[in-house]
Design a protein around this motif. Sequence first.
Motif, short mmCIF file in Angstrom:
data_model
loop_
_atom_site.label_atom_id
_atom_site.label_comp_id
_atom_site.label_asym_id
_atom_site.label_seq_id
_atom_site.Cartn_x
_atom_site.Cartn_y
_atom_site.Cartn_z
N PHE A 1 0.83 -1.21 0.00
CA PHE A 1 0.00 0.00 0.00
C PHE A 1 0.87 1.26 0.00
CE2 PHE A 1 -1.60 3.36 2.83
CZ PHE A 1 -2.61 3.86 2.02
N LEU A 2 1.93 1.25 0.81
CA LEU A 2 2.81 2.40 0.90
C LEU A 2 3.44 2.71 -0.46
CD1 LEU A 2 3.72 4.25 3.26
CD2 LEU A 2 5.76 2.81 3.47
N LEU A 3 3.86 1.67 -1.16
CA LEU A 3 4.45 1.85 -2.48
C LEU A 3 3.47 2.49 -3.45
CD1 LEU A 3 6.77 1.26 -4.52
CD2 LEU A 3 5.72 -0.97 -4.90
N VAL A 4 2.24 1.99 -3.45
CA VAL A 4 1.21 2.54 -4.35
C VAL A 4 0.84 3.96 -3.94
CG1 VAL A 4 -1.18 2.28 -5.12
CG2 VAL A 4 0.30 0.26 -4.91
N HIS A 5 0.65 4.17 -2.64
CA HIS A 5 0.18 5.46 -2.14
C HIS A 5 1.20 6.57 -2.35
CE1 HIS A 5 -2.71 7.81 0.07
NE2 HIS A 5 -1.81 8.18 0.96
N LEU A 6 2.48 6.26 -2.16
CA LEU A 6 3.52 7.29 -2.28
C LEU A 6 3.98 7.50 -3.71
CD1 LEU A 6 5.74 6.68 0.89
CD2 LEU A 6 3.86 8.32 0.54
N SER A 7 3.51 6.66 -4.63
CA SER A 7 3.84 6.89 -6.04
C SER A 7 3.25 8.22 -6.54
CB SER A 7 3.31 5.74 -6.91
OG SER A 7 3.93 4.53 -6.58
N ALA A 8 2.08 8.57 -5.99
CA ALA A 8 1.40 9.79 -6.43
C ALA A 8 2.20 11.06 -6.09
CB ALA A 8 0.00 9.85 -5.85
N PRO A 9 2.59 11.28 -4.84
CA PRO A 9 3.39 12.48 -4.58
C PRO A 9 4.77 12.42 -5.22
CG PRO A 9 3.24 11.13 -2.60
CD PRO A 9 2.25 10.58 -3.59
N LEU A 10 5.29 11.22 -5.46
CA LEU A 10 6.60 11.10 -6.10
C LEU A 10 6.58 11.68 -7.51
CD1 LEU A 10 9.49 9.98 -5.75
CD2 LEU A 10 8.66 7.83 -6.71
N VAL A 11 5.51 11.38 -8.26
CA VAL A 11 5.46 11.86 -9.65
C VAL A 11 5.13 13.34 -9.73
CG1 VAL A 11 4.82 9.58 -10.51
CG2 VAL A 11 3.02 11.23 -9.99
N ALA A 12 4.77 13.96 -8.59
CA ALA A 12 4.54 15.41 -8.60
C ALA A 12 5.81 16.16 -8.97
CB ALA A 12 4.04 15.89 -7.24
N ASN A 13 6.96 15.53 -8.79
CA ASN A 13 8.22 16.17 -9.17
C ASN A 13 8.32 16.43 -10.67
OD1 ASN A 13 9.94 16.27 -6.65
ND2 ASN A 13 9.40 14.10 -6.62
N VAL A 14 7.62 15.62 -11.45
CA VAL A 14 7.70 15.78 -12.91
C VAL A 14 6.39 16.23 -13.53
CG1 VAL A 14 9.60 14.15 -13.20
CG2 VAL A 14 7.25 13.31 -13.24
N GLY A 15 5.26 15.94 -12.88
CA GLY A 15 3.98 16.25 -13.49
C GLY A 15 3.04 17.06 -12.64
#
Length: 232
Positions: free
Chosen positions: A33-47
């Motif tokens: 769940f942590l991996l899936v959930h934190l993918s969203a703020p991670l991609v904020a760096n590019v999108g």
Amino acid sequence: MSEPPSTLRSLRLKTIQALTKLQHISPPFINAFLLVHLSAPLVANVGGSHLSSQVMLLGREYYQSAATEPLLVFGPLALHVSASLLKRVLLFRPPPINLLSLTAYPALFLLAPHVFLHRLGTANVGLDASDVDYELPKFALQKWPLRSAVLYGGLVVAALLHAGEGIALLVARYAPGGPSRALTRTKRRIVAGSIAAAVGAGILSLAFEPSWLFGPREATYTALFEQSPLYR
């Protein structure tokens, strides 16, 4: 007639062993769940928040439904926390001074208001949690920048460091090859810290985006956060 001390001691040890197994069953679900959930703020760096919201909506297909959320998120989390706390009581001694235990309590303390605001509190202000996107954390970061940065960033750092230490413990105990397959303490902390920094940078980048909230939705979000003493 009271039980002999040896019997009570044996029962206590068996209970601790059972709690340890329960404690170790739940992390794979939590970490997924942590991996899936934190993918969203991670991609904020590019999108930015637009891409983050899209990734979050995809992630919700995995974990956010009436059937899957209790089984994949809240159930494993409740099992892990309750087993850990009960085991600590039965051990009759304070927790060890290591990164695993030192990050557990801050993560739990920061998780409680996060879950309340983003999953439970939304219903109190007439919002469907499934309709909430990354405009919500963006709003919090822009209206309450310091406390939101601390609450979001602190939760990310504590959760990832705790997960990294926990994964190392499980690999050392259960994986073929044991300790030889686990990353060294320095390497795993560098990995966890680097991921936390990248996720944190993505979260903080939202504070510098233009807001698209107006009128009633802005008032609703304000009412949502002001349910928590941390935002009053």
